[in-house]
Design a protein around this motif. Structure first.
Motif, PDB file in Angstrom:
ATOM      1  N   ALA A 194     -10.742 -26.256  13.668  1.00 47.65           N
ATOM      2  CA  ALA A 194      -9.501 -26.693  13.026  1.00 47.65           C
ATOM      3  C   ALA A 194      -9.742 -27.955  12.192  1.00 47.65           C
ATOM      4  CB  ALA A 194      -8.429 -26.949  14.080  1.00 47.65           C
ATOM      5  N   ARG A 195     -10.554 -28.851  12.732  1.00 46.96           N
ATOM      6  CA  ARG A 195     -10.870 -30.070  11.984  1.00 46.96           C
ATOM      7  C   ARG A 195     -11.671 -29.749  10.730  1.00 46.96           C
ATOM      8  NH1 ARG A 195     -14.337 -35.242  14.355  1.00 46.96           N
ATOM      9  NH2 ARG A 195     -14.254 -36.501  12.443  1.00 46.96           N
ATOM     10  N   LEU A 196     -12.636 -28.832  10.840  1.00 40.51           N
ATOM     11  CA  LEU A 196     -13.434 -28.442   9.687  1.00 40.51           C
ATOM     12  C   LEU A 196     -12.578 -27.729   8.647  1.00 40.51           C
ATOM     13  CD1 LEU A 196     -16.233 -28.410   8.447  1.00 40.51           C
ATOM     14  CD2 LEU A 196     -16.715 -26.293   9.687  1.00 40.51           C
ATOM     15  N   SER A 197     -11.658 -26.900   9.099  1.00 44.91           N
ATOM     16  CA  SER A 197     -10.750 -26.222   8.168  1.00 44.91           C
ATOM     17  C   SER A 197      -9.863 -27.227   7.446  1.00 44.91           C
ATOM     18  CB  SER A 197      -9.890 -25.206   8.924  1.00 44.91           C
ATOM     19  OG  SER A 197     -10.693 -24.213   9.531  1.00 44.91           O
ATOM     20  N   SER A 198      -9.415 -28.250   8.179  1.00 47.51           N
ATOM     21  CA  SER A 198      -8.605 -29.297   7.550  1.00 47.51           C
ATOM     22  C   SER A 198      -9.407 -30.057   6.500  1.00 47.51           C
ATOM     23  CB  SER A 198      -8.086 -30.260   8.617  1.00 47.51           C
ATOM     24  OG  SER A 198      -7.376 -31.331   8.036  1.00 47.51           O
ATOM     25  N   LEU A 199     -10.680 -30.328   6.799  1.00 49.19           N
ATOM     26  CA  LEU A 199     -11.537 -31.009   5.834  1.00 49.19           C
ATOM     27  C   LEU A 199     -11.717 -30.170   4.575  1.00 49.19           C
ATOM     28  CD1 LEU A 199     -13.535 -33.193   4.940  1.00 49.19           C
ATOM     29  CD2 LEU A 199     -15.297 -32.027   6.286  1.00 49.19           C
ATOM     30  N   VAL A 200     -11.943 -28.876   4.742  1.00 46.07           N
ATOM     31  CA  VAL A 200     -12.111 -27.994   3.589  1.00 46.07           C
ATOM     32  C   VAL A 200     -10.830 -27.943   2.761  1.00 46.07           C
ATOM     33  CG1 VAL A 200     -12.465 -25.591   2.906  1.00 46.07           C
ATOM     34  CG2 VAL A 200     -13.923 -26.615   4.653  1.00 46.07           C
ATOM     35  N   GLU A 201      -9.689 -27.877   3.441  1.00 45.27           N
ATOM     36  CA  GLU A 201      -8.412 -27.840   2.726  1.00 45.27           C
ATOM     37  C   GLU A 201      -8.179 -29.134   1.947  1.00 45.27           C
ATOM     38  OE1 GLU A 201      -5.084 -25.835   1.443  1.00 45.27           O
ATOM     39  OE2 GLU A 201      -6.719 -25.091   2.711  1.00 45.27           O
ATOM     40  N   ASP A 202      -8.465 -30.275   2.582  1.00 42.04           N
ATOM     41  CA  ASP A 202      -8.312 -31.557   1.881  1.00 42.04           C
ATOM     42  C   ASP A 202      -9.291 -31.673   0.717  1.00 42.04           C
ATOM     43  OD1 ASP A 202      -6.248 -32.431   3.456  1.00 42.04           O
ATOM     44  OD2 ASP A 202      -7.533 -33.528   4.854  1.00 42.04           O
ATOM     45  N   LEU A 203     -10.478 -31.132   0.887  1.00 45.29           N
ATOM     46  CA  LEU A 203     -11.464 -31.170  -0.192  1.00 45.29           C
ATOM     47  C   LEU A 203     -10.992 -30.354  -1.385  1.00 45.29           C
ATOM     48  CD1 LEU A 203     -14.233 -32.392  -0.776  1.00 45.29           C
ATOM     49  CD2 LEU A 203     -15.275 -30.285   0.071  1.00 45.29           C
ATOM     50  N   LEU A 204     -10.356 -29.227  -1.115  1.00 42.53           N
ATOM     51  CA  LEU A 204      -9.788 -28.428  -2.198  1.00 42.53           C
ATOM     52  C   LEU A 204      -8.681 -29.189  -2.922  1.00 42.53           C
ATOM     53  CD1 LEU A 204      -9.596 -24.786  -0.771  1.00 42.53           C
ATOM     54  CD2 LEU A 204     -10.787 -25.529  -2.833  1.00 42.53           C
ATOM     55  N   TRP A 205      -7.822 -29.836  -2.151  1.00 44.76           N
ATOM     56  CA  TRP A 205      -6.746 -30.610  -2.759  1.00 44.76           C
ATOM     57  C   TRP A 205      -7.303 -31.771  -3.579  1.00 44.76           C
ATOM     58  CZ3 TRP A 205      -1.567 -30.062  -3.253  1.00 44.76           C
ATOM     59  CH2 TRP A 205      -0.950 -29.045  -2.516  1.00 44.76           C
ATOM     60  N   PHE A 206      -8.326 -32.422  -3.065  1.00 41.70           N
ATOM     61  CA  PHE A 206      -8.875 -33.594  -3.747  1.00 41.70           C
ATOM     62  C   PHE A 206      -9.595 -33.217  -5.037  1.00 41.70           C
ATOM     63  CE2 PHE A 206     -12.039 -37.004  -4.338  1.00 41.70           C
ATOM     64  CZ  PHE A 206     -11.174 -38.084  -4.380  1.00 41.70           C
ATOM     65  N   GLN A 258     -16.049 -29.293  -9.762  1.00 42.89           N
ATOM     66  CA  GLN A 258     -16.225 -27.852  -9.675  1.00 42.89           C
ATOM     67  C   GLN A 258     -17.090 -27.478  -8.479  1.00 42.89           C
ATOM     68  OE1 GLN A 258     -14.599 -25.764 -11.724  1.00 42.89           O
ATOM     69  NE2 GLN A 258     -15.324 -24.090 -10.412  1.00 42.89           N
ATOM     70  N   PHE A 259     -18.123 -28.276  -8.237  1.00 47.09           N
ATOM     71  CA  PHE A 259     -18.976 -28.014  -7.079  1.00 47.09           C
ATOM     72  C   PHE A 259     -18.190 -28.164  -5.780  1.00 47.09           C
ATOM     73  CE2 PHE A 259     -21.636 -29.782  -3.696  1.00 47.09           C
ATOM     74  CZ  PHE A 259     -22.530 -28.738  -3.514  1.00 47.09           C
ATOM     75  N   SER A 260     -17.394 -29.235  -5.682  1.00 49.40           N
ATOM     76  CA  SER A 260     -16.605 -29.447  -4.465  1.00 49.40           C
ATOM     77  C   SER A 260     -15.604 -28.320  -4.258  1.00 49.40           C
ATOM     78  CB  SER A 260     -15.876 -30.792  -4.544  1.00 49.40           C
ATOM     79  OG  SER A 260     -16.788 -31.858  -4.679  1.00 49.40           O
ATOM     80  N   ALA A 261     -14.940 -27.926  -5.347  1.00 48.74           N
ATOM     81  CA  ALA A 261     -13.950 -26.853  -5.228  1.00 48.74           C
ATOM     82  C   ALA A 261     -14.611 -25.532  -4.853  1.00 48.74           C
ATOM     83  CB  ALA A 261     -13.184 -26.714  -6.539  1.00 48.74           C
ATOM     84  N   ASP A 262     -15.744 -25.218  -5.489  1.00 47.51           N
ATOM     85  CA  ASP A 262     -16.435 -23.961  -5.183  1.00 47.51           C
ATOM     86  C   ASP A 262     -16.954 -23.952  -3.746  1.00 47.51           C
ATOM     87  OD1 ASP A 262     -15.913 -23.177  -7.739  1.00 47.51           O
ATOM     88  OD2 ASP A 262     -17.921 -23.630  -8.514  1.00 47.51           O
ATOM     89  N   ALA A 263     -17.525 -25.092  -3.321  1.00 43.11           N
ATOM     90  CA  ALA A 263     -18.045 -25.158  -1.953  1.00 43.11           C
ATOM     91  C   ALA A 263     -16.924 -25.002  -0.936  1.00 43.11           C
ATOM     92  CB  ALA A 263     -18.781 -26.481  -1.743  1.00 43.11           C
ATOM     93  N   ALA A 264     -15.807 -25.698  -1.172  1.00 48.99           N
ATOM     94  CA  ALA A 264     -14.684 -25.591  -0.242  1.00 48.99           C
ATOM     95  C   ALA A 264     -14.107 -24.182  -0.234  1.00 48.99           C
ATOM     96  CB  ALA A 264     -13.606 -26.602  -0.624  1.00 48.99           C
ATOM     97  N   HIS A 265     -14.031 -23.576  -1.418  1.00 46.29           N
ATOM     98  CA  HIS A 265     -13.484 -22.217  -1.494  1.00 46.29           C
ATOM     99  C   HIS A 265     -14.381 -21.220  -0.764  1.00 46.29           C
ATOM    100  CE1 HIS A 265     -11.089 -18.964  -3.153  1.00 46.29           C
ATOM    101  NE2 HIS A 265     -12.217 -18.355  -3.507  1.00 46.29           N
ATOM    102  N   GLU A 266     -15.690 -21.378  -0.911  1.00 46.61           N
ATOM    103  CA  GLU A 266     -16.613 -20.468  -0.243  1.00 46.61           C
ATOM    104  C   GLU A 266     -16.603 -20.659   1.275  1.00 46.61           C
ATOM    105  OE1 GLU A 266     -18.315 -17.983  -1.497  1.00 46.61           O
ATOM    106  OE2 GLU A 266     -17.500 -18.374  -3.495  1.00 46.61           O
ATOM    107  N   LEU A 267     -16.269 -21.848   1.727  1.00 42.00           N
ATOM    108  CA  LEU A 267     -16.248 -22.108   3.169  1.00 42.00           C
ATOM    109  C   LEU A 267     -14.972 -21.610   3.840  1.00 42.00           C
ATOM    110  CD1 LEU A 267     -17.726 -25.725   3.296  1.00 42.00           C
ATOM    111  CD2 LEU A 267     -18.789 -23.650   4.204  1.00 42.00           C
ATOM    112  N   ARG A 268     -13.923 -21.410   3.078  1.00 41.60           N
ATOM    113  CA  ARG A 268     -12.645 -21.035   3.693  1.00 41.60           C
ATOM    114  C   ARG A 268     -12.722 -19.680   4.394  1.00 41.60           C
ATOM    115  NH1 ARG A 268      -7.753 -21.933  -0.434  1.00 41.60           N
ATOM    116  NH2 ARG A 268      -6.539 -21.682   1.474  1.00 41.60           N
ATOM    117  N   THR A 269     -13.329 -18.707   3.742  1.00 39.28           N
ATOM    118  CA  THR A 269     -13.364 -17.355   4.322  1.00 39.28           C
ATOM    119  C   THR A 269     -14.173 -17.293   5.614  1.00 39.28           C
ATOM    120  OG1 THR A 269     -13.079 -16.378   2.127  1.00 39.28           O
ATOM    121  CG2 THR A 269     -13.950 -14.952   3.874  1.00 39.28           C
ATOM    122  N   PRO A 270     -15.427 -17.781   5.643  1.00 47.55           N
ATOM    123  CA  PRO A 270     -16.150 -17.723   6.927  1.00 47.55           C
ATOM    124  C   PRO A 270     -15.490 -18.553   8.025  1.00 47.55           C
ATOM    125  CG  PRO A 270     -17.390 -18.976   5.303  1.00 47.55           C
ATOM    126  CD  PRO A 270     -16.296 -18.294   4.570  1.00 47.55           C
TER     127      PRO A 270
END
Length: 379
Positions: free
Chosen positions: A210-222, A165-177
């Motif tokens: 772009a690399r950071l966005s890819s990391l956030v997206e993969d973190l959401l998937w994981f 839940q922490f990983s998903a919330d952190a990744a979700h909060e990072l997507r918008t900025p």
């Protein structure tokens, strides 16, 4: 040497104890019987001697030392002792054998709840490790152990859920900025009034974003659980064709030719999850292949099971790392991976999705160079 089971060890220890006890008892009994036999023989000898001396027909010339050993009573006594000694040894052997068999059977009955508990634990894997174990009906130590183990599983499950839940919330909060930063940077780079140094700086920032966005997206998937309901038939050929089309620009930039050889295979699952898994595999192959090489993507039915392979002509993966590369953030060569980029979660996400589909993924060597990622679906 294979380790002996608890049942066998308990039986061996009990059998050894029985053997020592029965042997000691047999020795003591035989010693006692021998003492009694000697006393009886001596008593009979004295009585026979006295009878011979008191006989009126005896004379000094004809009297001689009596042959006590030939007397029927003495012979019978000694024969009885030999029979007792033989039967005591036979009884000792029988007691040890019967006791060992009874101990083995009793140990199996006593350890049956532990064996059942062990079987239930072995059924747990990464997908159902938090499933509670069935409590045995007997109110004993095994039931207490099972209850304690279930409590531990519940606590571990809660910890994993909090982490996810922490990983998903952190990744979700990072997507918008990140999206806002990417948009503003794109507008800034397209202004056309920047000096060459600023344009190069903006280009580097875009690549890192772009690399950071890819990391956030993969973190959401994981961090997702990937439920497979509803399950539907998925045709692999059109799915793989779409993935090849999506990655055509990335392959063209490196001069890599992607060859697709696929029959119209059908598997059970969810197309969006399978698309993500095979996208990661093909993207990984393109990313780590030298410029101007060929990446082969194939799908076929073998022995009733659908098999998908992604083969590249890269440096290959050492055998000792072929299991670890599916761990999150694992890198074979950290310096080379930093230069290539990537989040380090692509293969971990891929394996997690495929395991949900009960598929098996493994890495094979490709001759003369490169690797083959093989995915086998259940038949």
């Amino acid at each position: 040497m294979k380790k002996l089971s608890l049942r066998i060890r308990y039986t061996l220890i009990t059998s050894l104890f029985l053997l020592i006890s029965c042997t000691a008892l047999t020795i003591i009994s035989n010693l006692s019987a021998n003492s009694v036999m000697q006393a009886i023989t001596l008593s009979l000898s004295v009585e026979i001697g006295e009878s011979a001396q008191q006989s009126p027909d005896s004379s000094p010339e004809t009297s001689q030392e009596p042959e006590y050993i030939s007397e029927p009573a003495v012979i019978t006594t000694r024969a009885s002792y030999r029979v007792f000694r033989r039967e005591s040894i036979i009884a000792t052997v029988l007691i040890v054998l019967i006791g060992s068999a009874a101990t083995y059977a009793a140990a199996g009955y006593v350890l049956k709840p532990i064996v059942s508990l062990s079987r239930e634990v072995k059924k747990r894997d990464a997908n159902n490790f938090a499933q509670a174990l069935p409590l045995p009906s007997s109110a004993d130590e095994v039931q207490e152990l099972t209850a304690s183990f279930n409590a531990l599983l519940a606590e571990v499950k809660r910890s994993f859920q909090l982490q996810k839940q922490f990983s998903a919330d952190a990744a979700h909060e990072l997507r918008t900025p990140l999206a806002v930063m990417q948009t503003k940077l794109d507008v800034f780079a397209m202004s056309g009034e920047l000096p060459p140094e600023a344009q190069e700086f903006a280009k580097n920032l875009q690549a890192q974003l772009a690399r950071l966005s890819s990391l956030v997206e993969d973190l959401l998937w994981f961090s997702r659980d990937y439920p497979l309901e509803p399950v539907e038939p998925v045709r692999l050929l059109p799915l793989l064709e779409d993935i090849v089309e999506e990655l055509s620009d990335a392959a063209r930039e490196k001069g890599i030719r992607v060859e697709l050889h696929a029959s119209d295979c059908v598997v059970q699952g969810q197309d969006c999850l399978l698309e993500r898994a095979f996208y990661n595999l093909l993207e990984n192959a393109i990313k780590y292949s030298p410029d101007g090489t060929v990446v082969e993507l194939s799908a076929a039915v073998q022995e009733g099971a659908a098999v998908v392979r992604v083969a590249d002509q890269g440096e290959g993966i050492p055998e000792k790392y072929r299991e670890e590369i599916f761990e999150p953030f694992f890198r074979v060569e950290k310096s080379r991976n930093r230069a290539v980029g990537g989040s380090g979660l692509g293969l971990a996400v891929c394996k997690k999705i495929l395991e949900r589909h009960r598929a098996v993924i493994r890495v094979l060597p490709r001759h003369p160079c490169g690797s083959v990622f093989e995915v086998t679906f259940p038949s």
